[in-house]
Structure formats: C-alpha cells, structure tokens
Motif scaffolding. Sequence first.
Motif, PDB file in Angstrom:
ATOM      1  N   LEU A  27       6.190  35.781 -29.492  1.00  0.00           N
ATOM      2  CA  LEU A  27       4.752  36.037 -29.423  1.00  0.00           C
ATOM      3  C   LEU A  27       4.433  37.531 -29.404  1.00  0.00           C
ATOM      4  O   LEU A  27       3.524  37.975 -30.093  1.00  0.00           O
ATOM      5  CB  LEU A  27       4.147  35.368 -28.187  1.00  0.00           C
ATOM      6  CG  LEU A  27       4.089  33.849 -28.197  1.00  0.00           C
ATOM      7  CD1 LEU A  27       3.693  33.326 -26.826  1.00  0.00           C
ATOM      8  CD2 LEU A  27       3.117  33.352 -29.259  1.00  0.00           C
ATOM      9  N   VAL A  84      -1.724  40.764 -29.426  1.00  0.00           N
ATOM     10  CA  VAL A  84      -1.740  39.512 -28.678  1.00  0.00           C
ATOM     11  C   VAL A  84      -2.209  39.832 -27.256  1.00  0.00           C
ATOM     12  O   VAL A  84      -1.595  40.641 -26.567  1.00  0.00           O
ATOM     13  CB  VAL A  84      -0.349  38.852 -28.639  1.00  0.00           C
ATOM     14  CG1 VAL A  84      -0.414  37.529 -27.881  1.00  0.00           C
ATOM     15  CG2 VAL A  84       0.189  38.639 -30.044  1.00  0.00           C
ATOM     16  N   PHE A 130      -2.611  38.525 -23.635  1.00  0.00           N
ATOM     17  CA  PHE A 130      -2.151  37.513 -22.689  1.00  0.00           C
ATOM     18  C   PHE A 130      -3.039  37.541 -21.464  1.00  0.00           C
ATOM     19  O   PHE A 130      -3.320  38.611 -20.929  1.00  0.00           O
ATOM     20  CB  PHE A 130      -0.698  37.779 -22.266  1.00  0.00           C
ATOM     21  CG  PHE A 130       0.287  37.551 -23.355  1.00  0.00           C
ATOM     22  CD1 PHE A 130       0.813  36.298 -23.591  1.00  0.00           C
ATOM     23  CD2 PHE A 130       0.683  38.606 -24.168  1.00  0.00           C
ATOM     24  CE1 PHE A 130       1.724  36.086 -24.614  1.00  0.00           C
ATOM     25  CE2 PHE A 130       1.590  38.410 -25.189  1.00  0.00           C
ATOM     26  CZ  PHE A 130       2.119  37.150 -25.415  1.00  0.00           C
ATOM     27  N   ASN A 159       4.710  29.191 -15.024  1.00  0.00           N
ATOM     28  CA  ASN A 159       5.623  30.143 -15.658  1.00  0.00           C
ATOM     29  C   ASN A 159       6.061  31.223 -14.668  1.00  0.00           C
ATOM     30  O   ASN A 159       5.858  32.417 -14.913  1.00  0.00           O
ATOM     31  CB  ASN A 159       4.931  30.795 -16.869  1.00  0.00           C
ATOM     32  CG  ASN A 159       4.596  29.786 -17.931  1.00  0.00           C
ATOM     33  OD1 ASN A 159       5.448  29.379 -18.716  1.00  0.00           O
ATOM     34  ND2 ASN A 159       3.339  29.362 -17.957  1.00  0.00           N
ATOM     35  N   SER A 194       4.437  39.908 -32.693  1.00  0.00           N
ATOM     36  CA  SER A 194       3.417  39.708 -33.718  1.00  0.00           C
ATOM     37  C   SER A 194       2.901  41.036 -34.270  1.00  0.00           C
ATOM     38  O   SER A 194       2.833  42.039 -33.568  1.00  0.00           O
ATOM     39  CB  SER A 194       2.255  38.922 -33.109  1.00  0.00           C
ATOM     40  OG  SER A 194       1.205  38.801 -34.035  1.00  0.00           O
ATOM     41  N   LYS A 219      10.361  32.267 -26.476  1.00  0.00           N
ATOM     42  CA  LYS A 219       9.059  32.063 -27.124  1.00  0.00           C
ATOM     43  C   LYS A 219       8.152  33.267 -26.867  1.00  0.00           C
ATOM     44  O   LYS A 219       7.441  33.713 -27.756  1.00  0.00           O
ATOM     45  CB  LYS A 219       8.428  30.775 -26.587  1.00  0.00           C
ATOM     46  CG  LYS A 219       7.056  30.492 -27.103  1.00  0.00           C
ATOM     47  CD  LYS A 219       7.075  29.463 -28.195  1.00  0.00           C
ATOM     48  CE  LYS A 219       5.670  29.029 -28.518  1.00  0.00           C
ATOM     49  NZ  LYS A 219       5.319  29.237 -29.893  1.00  0.00           N
ATOM     50  N   PHE A 220       8.202  33.813 -25.656  1.00  0.00           N
ATOM     51  CA  PHE A 220       7.406  34.986 -25.324  1.00  0.00           C
ATOM     52  C   PHE A 220       7.810  36.156 -26.221  1.00  0.00           C
ATOM     53  O   PHE A 220       6.961  36.878 -26.721  1.00  0.00           O
ATOM     54  CB  PHE A 220       7.572  35.351 -23.842  1.00  0.00           C
ATOM     55  CG  PHE A 220       6.720  36.505 -23.413  1.00  0.00           C
ATOM     56  CD1 PHE A 220       5.363  36.348 -23.202  1.00  0.00           C
ATOM     57  CD2 PHE A 220       7.273  37.761 -23.216  1.00  0.00           C
ATOM     58  CE1 PHE A 220       4.565  37.409 -22.807  1.00  0.00           C
ATOM     59  CE2 PHE A 220       6.484  38.835 -22.818  1.00  0.00           C
ATOM     60  CZ  PHE A 220       5.125  38.653 -22.618  1.00  0.00           C
ATOM     61  N   ARG A 265      -4.542  37.494 -31.358  1.00  0.00           N
ATOM     62  CA  ARG A 265      -4.298  36.197 -30.735  1.00  0.00           C
ATOM     63  C   ARG A 265      -4.566  36.327 -29.247  1.00  0.00           C
ATOM     64  O   ARG A 265      -4.351  37.388 -28.661  1.00  0.00           O
ATOM     65  CB  ARG A 265      -2.854  35.766 -30.946  1.00  0.00           C
ATOM     66  CG  ARG A 265      -2.542  35.487 -32.396  1.00  0.00           C
ATOM     67  CD  ARG A 265      -1.161  34.943 -32.590  1.00  0.00           C
ATOM     68  NE  ARG A 265      -1.069  33.619 -31.966  1.00  0.00           N
ATOM     69  CZ  ARG A 265       0.076  32.995 -31.747  1.00  0.00           C
ATOM     70  NH1 ARG A 265       1.204  33.571 -32.077  1.00  0.00           N
ATOM     71  NH2 ARG A 265       0.103  31.807 -31.185  1.00  0.00           N
ATOM     72  N   ILE A 266      -5.012  35.219 -28.657  1.00  0.00           N
ATOM     73  CA  ILE A 266      -5.242  35.184 -27.218  1.00  0.00           C
ATOM     74  C   ILE A 266      -4.431  34.022 -26.662  1.00  0.00           C
ATOM     75  O   ILE A 266      -4.549  32.893 -27.139  1.00  0.00           O
ATOM     76  CB  ILE A 266      -6.734  35.026 -26.888  1.00  0.00           C
ATOM     77  CG1 ILE A 266      -7.500  36.241 -27.417  1.00  0.00           C
ATOM     78  CG2 ILE A 266      -6.939  34.853 -25.389  1.00  0.00           C
ATOM     79  CD1 ILE A 266      -8.984  36.157 -27.302  1.00  0.00           C
ATOM     80  N   ILE A 267      -3.609  34.326 -25.678  1.00  0.00           N
ATOM     81  CA  ILE A 267      -2.722  33.330 -25.079  1.00  0.00           C
ATOM     82  C   ILE A 267      -2.965  33.313 -23.574  1.00  0.00           C
ATOM     83  O   ILE A 267      -2.899  34.358 -22.929  1.00  0.00           O
ATOM     84  CB  ILE A 267      -1.236  33.684 -25.328  1.00  0.00           C
ATOM     85  CG1 ILE A 267      -0.978  34.027 -26.772  1.00  0.00           C
ATOM     86  CG2 ILE A 267      -0.328  32.599 -24.764  1.00  0.00           C
ATOM     87  CD1 ILE A 267      -0.582  32.941 -27.680  1.00  0.00           C
ATOM     88  N   LYS A 268      -3.246  32.127 -23.037  1.00  0.00           N
ATOM     89  CA  LYS A 268      -3.415  31.976 -21.592  1.00  0.00           C
ATOM     90  C   LYS A 268      -2.097  31.472 -21.011  1.00  0.00           C
ATOM     91  O   LYS A 268      -1.504  30.527 -21.538  1.00  0.00           O
ATOM     92  CB  LYS A 268      -4.543  30.992 -21.279  1.00  0.00           C
ATOM     93  CG  LYS A 268      -5.897  31.478 -21.746  1.00  0.00           C
ATOM     94  CD  LYS A 268      -7.044  30.669 -21.211  1.00  0.00           C
ATOM     95  CE  LYS A 268      -7.005  29.236 -21.622  1.00  0.00           C
ATOM     96  NZ  LYS A 268      -8.199  28.480 -21.217  1.00  0.00           N
ATOM     97  N   ILE A 269      -1.641  32.108 -19.938  1.00  0.00           N
ATOM     98  CA  ILE A 269      -0.390  31.716 -19.289  1.00  0.00           C
ATOM     99  C   ILE A 269      -0.653  31.468 -17.808  1.00  0.00           C
ATOM    100  O   ILE A 269      -1.053  32.384 -17.079  1.00  0.00           O
ATOM    101  CB  ILE A 269       0.695  32.800 -19.479  1.00  0.00           C
ATOM    102  CG1 ILE A 269       0.993  32.955 -20.969  1.00  0.00           C
ATOM    103  CG2 ILE A 269       1.949  32.435 -18.682  1.00  0.00           C
ATOM    104  CD1 ILE A 269       2.029  33.989 -21.299  1.00  0.00           C
TER     105      ILE A 269
END
Length: 99
Positions: free
Chosen positions: A7, A14, A16, A54, A10, A3-4, A45-49
């Motif tokens: 992402l 993005v 992270f 993880n 893109s 999935k990463f 896009r902004i993705i919080k991990i």
Amino acid sequence: MSKFGELISSHVPVLFNFFTDWNEESTSMHPVLREVAAAIGDNARIIKINVDKNPELSDALRIKGLPTLIIYKQGEMKWRQSGAQDSEALINLLKQYAS
C-alpha cells in the motif's frame, strides 16, 4: 504487514487513518474522510486502519494518539499528524503530494 508495504509503495499518495470505534474523535473523522475521498478521486487513496484489529502495525508505527493520519507516497512517509483534521486541509495536502 506485507500488505501495508504494498500500500505505501503506491505512486499516488495514500492517506492512512488509524482509529478505533470507541474513540469519539476517531469516529468523527469518518465523514471528513468520505468528503476527502469524493474530492480527491483517483489522485490518492484513503485507507482506514482500526488499531484494535491491527495492534502489530500500530505498535510498529508508534501510534499513540487517535486518530493518527499518515500520508505515504512511493514508500516514504510524507506527513503525519495526530488529532482530527478538517477536509480542506487534507485535500490540499493530498493534492500537494499527488503532483
């Protein structure tokens, strides 16, 4: 981690945000990132991990300091910084990589 891979491939940048709930500097970034997301719209896009949820990804990317912010575009890491950042700097970075 597949999935990463999707992402980071893109065509828009993005951002992270690697964080933990127990790190005060990490949690202080949440409102900043909401502000960035509102300003940047669909141009990034902004993705919080959460690194606690993880650990394999965090280890693979050698995340040491928190928060760690990384920008990817089309599979390539464009920028990386540990520590809190202000919204204006992040907005400018994302605009730079969006064009």
